[in-house]
Design a protein around this motif. Structure first.
Motif, PDB file in Angstrom:
ATOM      1  N   ARG A 153       1.003  -1.204  -0.114  1.00 52.18           N
ATOM      2  CA  ARG A 153       0.037  -0.048   0.012  1.00 52.18           C
ATOM      3  C   ARG A 153       0.987   1.141   0.084  1.00 52.18           C
ATOM      4  O   ARG A 153       2.226   1.292   0.483  1.00 52.18           O
ATOM      5  CB  ARG A 153      -0.891   0.034   1.110  1.00 52.18           C
ATOM      6  N   PHE A 205       5.377   3.973  -2.580  1.00 54.37           N
ATOM      7  CA  PHE A 205       4.204   3.483  -3.342  1.00 54.37           C
ATOM      8  C   PHE A 205       4.841   1.980  -3.798  1.00 54.37           C
ATOM      9  O   PHE A 205       5.839   1.919  -4.596  1.00 54.37           O
ATOM     10  CB  PHE A 205       3.859   4.347  -4.447  1.00 54.37           C
ATOM     11  N   VAL A 209       0.571   1.273  -7.968  1.00 56.07           N
ATOM     12  CA  VAL A 209       0.104   2.305  -7.533  1.00 56.07           C
ATOM     13  C   VAL A 209       0.648   3.667  -7.937  1.00 56.07           C
ATOM     14  O   VAL A 209       0.078   4.562  -8.450  1.00 56.07           O
ATOM     15  CB  VAL A 209      -0.083   2.447  -6.198  1.00 56.07           C
ATOM     16  N   ALA A 213      -0.700   6.391 -10.828  1.00 57.67           N
ATOM     17  CA  ALA A 213      -1.207   7.700 -10.064  1.00 57.67           C
ATOM     18  C   ALA A 213      -1.277   8.896 -10.933  1.00 57.67           C
ATOM     19  O   ALA A 213      -0.739   8.923 -11.816  1.00 57.67           O
ATOM     20  CB  ALA A 213      -0.184   7.970  -9.176  1.00 57.67           C
ATOM     21  N   LEU A 230      -5.777   9.020  -4.226  1.00 59.38           N
ATOM     22  CA  LEU A 230      -5.550   7.625  -3.813  1.00 59.38           C
ATOM     23  C   LEU A 230      -6.370   7.081  -2.651  1.00 59.38           C
ATOM     24  O   LEU A 230      -6.874   5.886  -2.963  1.00 59.38           O
ATOM     25  CB  LEU A 230      -3.987   7.324  -3.145  1.00 59.38           C
ATOM     26  N   GLN A 235      -7.170   3.228  -1.984  1.00 60.97           N
ATOM     27  CA  GLN A 235      -5.615   3.066  -1.717  1.00 60.97           C
ATOM     28  C   GLN A 235      -5.104   3.997  -0.685  1.00 60.97           C
ATOM     29  O   GLN A 235      -4.426   4.709  -0.994  1.00 60.97           O
ATOM     30  CB  GLN A 235      -4.949   3.125  -3.067  1.00 60.97           C
TER      31      GLN A 235
END
Length: 389
Positions: A153, A205, A209, A213, A230, A235
């Motif tokens: 995450r 990250f 992700v 982004a 996010l 997320q």
């Protein structure tokens, strides 16, 4: 007349009471240290540290000299020399970092620099991408902790300014405000909302992700906006409480410049996103999301204190006109609770950042910030500013 005065007092006090209560509760929730979760059994993922740098020739060598010996074997550094008019790129290469040169005067800003690094890494992506500012410092344990936490995450480390009790009192107070924002309130937000805000440096990250982004933006608080986006996607940024990233404290002039950038961008983001976030959380029955929205609605500490002081004066005048005194009493109580919580925070973690003598000058610091807010009321900063070194 008394009824009308009381209604006006309630309407005036309501937002101040809500913001001050949110601030006080979040600070109190953040006074206790967050348990760390170091697990040596977890492999350290391959990590690229992306370091955006705009005209940082005077400091980039020292930064890399500190950082490179701390790198775990799985980590490497990629400096993005973004629209530089100096020899930042050459110095970074000689220090031993990978370097990307980017020149695009029409698209300036940290977000574009990060997007440029992402495009470069896409051919052979790492497991984790970490972002550090060009004046950042950290240690190997923090790098390992961030990389492990970011395997699943997005995460944010504790981001603090290097303490300097010899600095000007206004700088010390500002550095302590940074501790409240990036340590104490982040702890509280993590406990109450299950997420934190991204603060620009010390964020990491998982590659998927980072790849997806929305980085290519000129938003001057691109880190805050990225974390909110996010979170909207589910997320939620986590808190790497056992990792710390330090940035150099600035001069009084540099501090004011950087606070202008951050606070101007934060207030603009808060105005457009806090109420929609609160509304969406209420509709979904999401209490943690509701707290995150309330937290976003709280203005920077100095502005909150100024608003409360002005509000109390107006409420006192309304009480003299016949309004109920309860709105003023409630706001004063919450303000006192906030000040006590700040004093406890200073006693526990703030002493290295703020001397007692400098703390006594807090009223002068508040006056020092008034021109900043008057300037922001006229014009929001729009460029990628960095503090004077």
């Amino acid at each position: 007349m008394e009824v009308i005065a009381t209604i006006v007092a309630v309407v005036l006090a309501a937002p101040l009471v809500l913001m001050t209560a949110t601030f006080a509760i979040e600070v109190i929730a953040g006074l206790r240290a967050t348990p760390t979760a170091r697990d040596g059994a977890i492999d350290v993922p391959e990590t690229v540290i992306v370091m955006p740098a705009h005209d940082e020739a005077t400091i980039i060598a020292a930064t890399l000299t500190r950082l490179l010996p701390e790198l775990p074997p799985t980590h490497r550094v990629l400096v993005v020399a973004d629209n530089c008019d100096d020899d930042t790129a050459d110095i970074a290469e000689r220090a031993g970092a990978g370097v990307l040169r980017r020149n695009d005067p029409t698209r300036r800003g940290k977000g574009y620099a990060l997007a440029h690094a992402r495009d470069h890494l896409a051919a052979a992506p790492p497991a984790v991408v970490m972002v550090l500012d060009a004046d950042g410092a950290t240690d190997r344990e923090s790098l390992v902790a961030m990389a492990r936490a970011a395997a699943t995450r997005p995460v944010q480390a504790v981001n603090l300014l290097s303490p300097d009790l010899a600095a000007a009192p206004m700088v010390q107070v500002s550095n302590f405000a940074f501790v409240i924002k990036n340590l104490i309130r982040q702890r509280g937000l993590w406990r109450l909302a299950g997420r934190v805000n991204l603060t620009g440096t010390g964020m990491a990250f998982p590659w998927p992700v980072f790849r997806d982004a929305g980085l290519a933006t000129a938003d001057i608080v691109e880190d805050l906006a990225l974390g909110l986006e996010l979170a909207r996607r589910g997320q939620l940024p986590g808190f790497a409480a056992d990792a710390t990233v330090w940035s150099a404290a600035s001069s009084a002039e540099g501090t004011l410049k950087q606070r202008t950038r951050w606070e101007g961008g934060f207030l603009a983001t808060s105005r457009t996103r806090a109420l929609p976030a609160i509304g969406a959380a209420l509709r979904a029955g999401d209490l943690r999301g509701l707290w995150a929205g309330l937290s976003l609605a709280v203005p920077p500490l100095t502005l909150l204190l100024l608003l409360d002081a002005a509000g109390l004066m107006l409420l006192a005048l309304l009480a003299l006109a016949g309004a109920s005194a309860w709105p003023a009493v409630l706001l004063a109580t919450l303000l006192l609770l906030s000040l006590v919580a700040l004093a406890v925070a200073w006693a526990r973690v703030g002493r290295p950042f703020l001397s007692g003598a400098a703390a006594a000058r807090l009223p002068l610091y508040i006056l020092w910030k008034i021109p900043l807010y008057l300037g922001l009321a006229r014009k929001r900063p729009t460029s990628w500013l960095r503090a004077g070194r």
